[in-house]
Design an enzyme around this catalytic site. Structure first.
Site, short mmCIF file in Angstrom:
data_model
loop_
_atom_site.label_atom_id
_atom_site.label_comp_id
_atom_site.label_asym_id
_atom_site.label_seq_id
_atom_site.Cartn_x
_atom_site.Cartn_y
_atom_site.Cartn_z
N ARG A 23 1.86 75.85 -22.91
CA ARG A 23 2.40 74.20 -22.73
C ARG A 23 1.31 73.43 -22.94
O ARG A 23 0.31 73.88 -22.10
CB ARG A 23 3.59 74.39 -21.90
CG ARG A 23 4.05 72.83 -21.59
CD ARG A 23 5.20 72.99 -20.71
NE ARG A 23 6.16 71.71 -20.65
CZ ARG A 23 6.86 71.28 -19.69
NH1 ARG A 23 6.72 71.76 -18.62
NH2 ARG A 23 7.57 70.35 -19.90
N ARG A 34 13.89 70.09 -14.26
CA ARG A 34 13.73 68.35 -13.94
C ARG A 34 14.16 67.75 -15.12
O ARG A 34 15.08 67.02 -15.41
CB ARG A 34 12.40 68.62 -13.48
CG ARG A 34 11.96 67.09 -12.96
CD ARG A 34 10.45 67.08 -12.77
NE ARG A 34 9.48 67.50 -13.86
CZ ARG A 34 9.13 66.26 -14.21
NH1 ARG A 34 9.58 65.13 -14.14
NH2 ARG A 34 8.46 66.40 -15.51
N HIS A 37 2.91 85.15 -14.15
CA HIS A 37 1.93 84.23 -14.28
C HIS A 37 0.37 84.56 -14.32
O HIS A 37 -0.32 83.74 -14.16
CB HIS A 37 2.00 83.10 -13.23
CG HIS A 37 3.35 82.48 -13.01
ND1 HIS A 37 3.99 82.07 -14.18
CD2 HIS A 37 4.18 82.24 -11.98
CE1 HIS A 37 5.13 81.28 -13.73
NE2 HIS A 37 5.23 81.68 -12.47
N ASN A 91 10.76 80.16 -16.74
CA ASN A 91 12.24 80.57 -16.51
C ASN A 91 13.42 80.33 -17.80
O ASN A 91 14.39 81.14 -18.03
CB ASN A 91 12.69 79.63 -15.41
CG ASN A 91 12.04 80.02 -14.12
OD1 ASN A 91 12.85 80.77 -13.49
ND2 ASN A 91 11.11 79.44 -13.63
P1 A3P Z 1 9.54 69.69 -16.55
O1 A3P Z 1 9.11 69.74 -15.03
O2 A3P Z 1 8.76 69.03 -17.24
O3 A3P Z 1 10.95 69.44 -16.61
P2 A3P Z 1 8.71 77.20 -15.27
O4 A3P Z 1 9.98 77.82 -15.83
O5 A3P Z 1 7.41 78.16 -16.03
O6 A3P Z 1 8.43 76.90 -13.91
O7 A3P Z 1 8.69 75.57 -16.03
C1 A3P Z 1 9.36 74.60 -15.66
C2 A3P Z 1 9.53 73.78 -16.84
O8 A3P Z 1 10.26 74.29 -17.94
C3 A3P Z 1 10.29 72.47 -16.17
O9 A3P Z 1 9.69 71.35 -16.94
C4 A3P Z 1 11.72 72.83 -16.70
O10 A3P Z 1 12.24 71.62 -16.77
C5 A3P Z 1 11.39 73.37 -18.10
N1 A3P Z 1 12.73 74.12 -18.42
C6 A3P Z 1 13.38 74.93 -18.03
N2 A3P Z 1 14.45 75.25 -18.59
C7 A3P Z 1 14.32 74.75 -19.74
C8 A3P Z 1 15.01 74.73 -21.04
N3 A3P Z 1 16.16 75.36 -21.01
N4 A3P Z 1 14.52 73.77 -22.01
C9 A3P Z 1 13.76 73.14 -21.92
N5 A3P Z 1 12.85 73.39 -20.83
C10 A3P Z 1 12.95 73.98 -19.67
#
Ligand code: A3P
Length: 312
Positions: A149, A268, A127, A70
């Site tokens: 990651r 989160r 994905h 995202n």
């Molecule tokens: P955490 O749960 O470790 O906080 P996805 O978008 O693929 O579902 O990934 C979600 C993860 O990306 C979450 O990790 C979220 O907090 C992190 N995330 C989303 N936006 C972010 C940003 N702008 N900078 C850093 N991490 C981000």
């Protein structure tokens, strides 16, 4: 932007409502040996997806769930919007209402016909494993940014996400979750398969790998490299504004508008090494072993810098 996000928020809201009437076992279904969430994916949609025609100028992001898709999706959307504004003439304005839910495999069976009519450049997230993408993606040489990651933070993020979002199975304990994660019993399948299957394409000229951690360490440089890969030129000022809008703080603050109920679950911590709060010694060893077996010897494995990010 507002209108295009409405589709996103509506789809997620519907999925949450539907999931609330389902048993845990019904939340996932298997397609070609991989599990997917029933409320947002379906075999019919996967079959319809085969008719999707990728374009050379598509902007594609591939990443395993919880890798920051995202976040990077926001960066890509912003970059494309900036470059479109520069190239836009008056008759050829961007119709935001037409935009689709950004993940290719999520939506309804008519989605791909609508997508085939969208003007370029389309930002598409996925994905999926490379072999499960429509053939046209590789045939037409669409450019793909491949986001990875470190596996411990992915698992940690996935665990909290599973327990926050009702449309995927929740877990009573971290122990139960990590057992399933290690054998790939997850929505979108195994992390290890994702990295090793995508590794087969790592040398393709139209693929650029990037890690969550490198973007976290130097977001300005990351955005610059991403823009260059997709052939988008940016002024220093534009670069700064893309970086600011995609900061964790700013995305979290906007999340109710951009992601609805999902926002507070998704954004989160947004950091590196939160896995230290969950992994015990045995689990660390098990992950080290799995990494060594499946990924360590690959180019993507080296890029993940496991020694730096996954060792205590
Ligand atoms: P955490 O749960 O470790 O906080 P996805 O978008 O693929 O579902 O990934 C979600 C993860 O990306 C979450 O990790 C979220 O907090 C992190 N995330 C989303 N936006 C972010 C940003 N702008 N900078 C850093 N991490 C981000």
């Amino acid at each position: 932007m507002e209108k295009s996000r409405k589709k996103f928020v509506d789809l997620i809201d519907k999925a949450i409502v539907a999931a609330n009437t389902m048993d845990r076992e019904e939340l996932l279904f298997s397609y070609k040996g991989i599990l997917y969430p029933t409320t947002i994916c379906s075999p019919e949609v996967f079959r319809a997806m085969e008719s999707f025609e990728a374009r050379t100028d598509d902007v594609i992001l591939a990443g395993y769930p919880k890798s920051g898709t995202n976040w990077v999706g926001q960066i890509l959307t912003d970059l494309v919007t900036i470059s479109e504004k520069k190239n836009q003439d008056e008759e050829n304005s961007v119709n935001e209402e037409e935009l689709e839910f950004p993940y290719l495999e999520i939506g309804d069976v008519e989605k791909y016909e609508r997508m085939n009519k969208l003007t370029s450049r389309r930002v598409i997230l996925t994905h999926l494993l490379p072999d499960n993408l429509p053939r046209s993606v590789f045939k037409n040489k669409a450019k793909i940014l491949l986001l990875i990651r470190n596996p411990k933070d992915v698992a940690t993020s996935f665990y909290h996400f599973s327990n926050g979002l009702s449309s995927i199975p929740s877990y009573e304990t971290w122990n139960d979750f990590i057992t399933d994660f290690m054998i790939g019993r997850m929505p979108w399948g195994s992390y290890f398969d994702f990295v090793s299957e995508w590794n087969k394409h790592v040398d393709d000229e139209n693929i650029m790998p990037i890690t969550y951690e490198e973007l976290k360490e130097n977001q300005v440089l990351g955005v610059k490299n991403i823009a260059a890969f997709f052939g988008i030129s940016l002024t220093e000022e534009e670069l700064q504004s893309v970086t600011e809008r995609s900061s964790f703080q700013s995305m979290k603050e906007n999340s109710l508008k951009t992601h609805g109920a999902l926002g507070s679950i998704l954004f989160r911590k947004g950091g590196v090494s939160d896995w230290k709060s969950l992994f015990n010694e045995d689990q660390n060893q098990e992950m080290d072993k799995a990494f060594e077996e499946h990924i360590a010897g690959t180019k993507l494995g080296a890029k993940l810098k496991y020694e730096v990010y996954c060792k205590t």
